[in-house]
Design an enzyme around this catalytic site. Sequence first.
Site, PDB file in Angstrom:
ATOM      1  N   ASN A  10       0.790  -0.984  -0.576  1.00 35.08           N
ATOM      2  CA  ASN A  10       0.309  -0.279  -0.249  1.00 35.08           C
ATOM      3  C   ASN A  10       1.138   1.550   0.187  1.00 35.08           C
ATOM      4  O   ASN A  10       1.616   1.127   1.082  1.00 35.08           O
ATOM      5  CB  ASN A  10      -1.079  -0.165   1.553  1.00 35.08           C
ATOM      6  CG  ASN A  10      -1.841   1.421   1.299  1.00 35.08           C
ATOM      7  OD1 ASN A  10      -1.916   2.269   0.512  1.00 35.08           O
ATOM      8  ND2 ASN A  10      -2.373   0.927   2.535  1.00 35.08           N
ATOM      9  N   TRP A  11       0.925   1.566  -1.400  1.00 38.59           N
ATOM     10  CA  TRP A  11       2.073   3.668  -1.235  1.00 38.59           C
ATOM     11  C   TRP A  11       1.187   4.503  -0.699  1.00 38.59           C
ATOM     12  O   TRP A  11       1.996   5.821  -0.745  1.00 38.59           O
ATOM     13  CB  TRP A  11       2.171   3.174  -3.061  1.00 38.59           C
ATOM     14  CG  TRP A  11       2.866   2.056  -2.901  1.00 38.59           C
ATOM     15  CD1 TRP A  11       3.142   0.397  -2.856  1.00 38.59           C
ATOM     16  CD2 TRP A  11       3.376   1.963  -4.687  1.00 38.59           C
ATOM     17  NE1 TRP A  11       3.492  -0.012  -3.935  1.00 38.59           N
ATOM     18  CE2 TRP A  11       4.167   0.476  -4.831  1.00 38.59           C
ATOM     19  CE3 TRP A  11       2.894   2.615  -5.320  1.00 38.59           C
ATOM     20  CZ2 TRP A  11       4.320   0.006  -6.629  1.00 38.59           C
ATOM     21  CZ3 TRP A  11       4.229   1.939  -7.062  1.00 38.59           C
ATOM     22  CH2 TRP A  11       4.169   1.128  -7.187  1.00 38.59           C
ATOM     23  N   LYS A  12       0.190   4.223  -0.100  1.00 40.04           N
ATOM     24  CA  LYS A  12      -0.647   5.604   0.573  1.00 40.04           C
ATOM     25  C   LYS A  12       0.137   6.458  -0.933  1.00 40.04           C
ATOM     26  O   LYS A  12      -0.022   6.677  -1.591  1.00 40.04           O
ATOM     27  CB  LYS A  12      -0.524   5.304   1.648  1.00 40.04           C
ATOM     28  CG  LYS A  12      -0.313   4.417   2.894  1.00 40.04           C
ATOM     29  CD  LYS A  12       0.186   4.446   4.317  1.00 40.04           C
ATOM     30  CE  LYS A  12      -0.371   3.199   4.814  1.00 40.04           C
ATOM     31  NZ  LYS A  12       0.300   3.310   6.451  1.00 40.04           N
ATOM     32  N   GLU A  98      -6.750   4.544   8.202  1.00 34.94           N
ATOM     33  CA  GLU A  98      -6.448   5.920   7.383  1.00 34.94           C
ATOM     34  C   GLU A  98      -7.570   7.399   7.026  1.00 34.94           C
ATOM     35  O   GLU A  98      -8.539   7.576   7.440  1.00 34.94           O
ATOM     36  CB  GLU A  98      -5.337   6.270   6.573  1.00 34.94           C
ATOM     37  CG  GLU A  98      -4.098   6.230   7.447  1.00 34.94           C
ATOM     38  CD  GLU A  98      -2.879   5.453   6.597  1.00 34.94           C
ATOM     39  OE1 GLU A  98      -3.051   5.304   5.240  1.00 34.94           O
ATOM     40  OE2 GLU A  98      -2.126   4.873   7.128  1.00 34.94           O
ATOM     41  N   GLU A 168      -4.650  -4.802  10.526  1.00 34.17           N
ATOM     42  CA  GLU A 168      -3.771  -4.069  10.869  1.00 34.17           C
ATOM     43  C   GLU A 168      -3.835  -2.543  11.857  1.00 34.17           C
ATOM     44  O   GLU A 168      -4.866  -2.263  12.483  1.00 34.17           O
ATOM     45  CB  GLU A 168      -3.859  -2.822   9.920  1.00 34.17           C
ATOM     46  CG  GLU A 168      -3.349  -3.536   8.465  1.00 34.17           C
ATOM     47  CD  GLU A 168      -3.187  -2.571   7.186  1.00 34.17           C
ATOM     48  OE1 GLU A 168      -1.929  -2.398   7.163  1.00 34.17           O
ATOM     49  OE2 GLU A 168      -3.728  -1.215   6.890  1.00 34.17           O
ATOM     50  N   GLY A 174       3.073   2.605  10.433  1.00 30.54           N
ATOM     51  CA  GLY A 174       4.292   3.482  10.400  1.00 30.54           C
ATOM     52  C   GLY A 174       4.167   4.060  12.162  1.00 30.54           C
ATOM     53  O   GLY A 174       5.368   4.627  11.840  1.00 30.54           O
ATOM     54  N   GLY A 235       2.638  -1.272   4.408  1.00 30.05           N
ATOM     55  CA  GLY A 235       3.308   0.140   3.607  1.00 30.05           C
ATOM     56  C   GLY A 235       4.393   0.923   3.428  1.00 30.05           C
ATOM     57  O   GLY A 235       5.127   0.289   2.554  1.00 30.05           O
ATOM     58  N   GLY A 236       4.943   1.193   4.416  1.00 26.29           N
ATOM     59  CA  GLY A 236       6.483   2.037   4.062  1.00 26.29           C
ATOM     60  C   GLY A 236       7.136   1.113   3.636  1.00 26.29           C
ATOM     61  O   GLY A 236       8.439   1.650   2.959  1.00 26.29           O
TER      62      GLY A 236
HETATM   63  P1  13P Z   1       3.443   0.848   7.847  1.00 32.34           P
HETATM   64  O1  13P Z   1       3.298  -0.698   6.928  1.00 32.34           O
HETATM   65  O2  13P Z   1       4.029   1.912   7.156  1.00 32.34           O
HETATM   66  O3  13P Z   1       3.087   0.224   9.351  1.00 32.34           O
HETATM   67  O4  13P Z   1       2.000   0.083   7.097  1.00 32.34           O
HETATM   68  C1  13P Z   1       1.196  -0.335   7.429  1.00 32.34           C
HETATM   69  C2  13P Z   1      -0.466  -0.125   6.844  1.00 32.34           C
HETATM   70  O5  13P Z   1      -1.340   0.193   6.375  1.00 32.34           O
HETATM   71  C3  13P Z   1      -0.376  -0.789   5.167  1.00 32.34           C
HETATM   72  O6  13P Z   1      -2.087  -0.563   4.742  1.00 32.34           O
END
Ligand code: 13P
Length: 252
Positions: A10-12, A98, A168, A174, A235-236
């Site tokens: 998930n590149w957000k 989010e 999650e 994050g 994510g990250g």
């Molecule tokens: P991180 O891996 O950055 O903690 O994010 C997780 C996330 O929200 C994936 O959807």
Amino acid sequence: MPRKPFIAGNWKMNTTGRSAVELAATLARSIGSLDAVDLAVCPPFVYLPAVKAALAGSRIALGAQDVFHEDDGAFTGEVSTEMLKDVGCRYVIIGHSERRHVLGETDEMINRKIIKAMAAGLDMIFCVGELLEERKSGLTMDVVSRQVKIGLEGVAASDAGRLTIAYEPVWAIGTGVNATPEQAQEVHAMIRQLLAGRFTATVADRTRIQYGGSVKPSNAAELLRQEDVDGALVGGASLKAADFEAIARAAL
Ligand code: 13P
């Protein structure tokens, strides 16, 4: 992990047009032919077509980070299921924390999106997870089961093959602090039980439940070793090709 592992990035709200294409092309070369693990990347909406092109010829699927629950009309800023299919999405993330906590999405809105995505034939990653205060107050199971129950209201067992659930915990997203493998396993097992009650034992057994929240190359293998952890929503670490590759390989 009796189910085929599924690792999604998930590149957000990250990347540029150029870096998104570079990242996708690098992944296509490095892990694009793995077939023992399902892979997907979810770039920002505007880069979906370019990323789709960069993934061409690889087994990495395209996903979007959200979708709206109406077909078309006066919904400024929103994107429909048909639009996502039109640009080559197989997956859509629904109910990300989010979206829930920054953008104010409710369980009911998320349920409408899930129903719409099911009807459109999109596969979905449906996210659930508790806040830190909720965990500290012993409410984790209550919160997650409410999210799962309302989110899946009206979903037919015959459509459940389209469903992946991502657990999650919000406090792990994050933050660099992942849930321990035991914490993840406990909630995943509970979610699987809920699925057995809501659908059938077979559906529960087949549905993949990803863990998300500070998944990194250093903790992926241990998390993925848990019986009910069938993959990861990253994510990250999904923004670094080498890290995402290492996590994908940890699932093999
Ligand atoms: P991180 O891996 O950055 O903690 O994010 C997780 C996330 O929200 C994936 O959807």
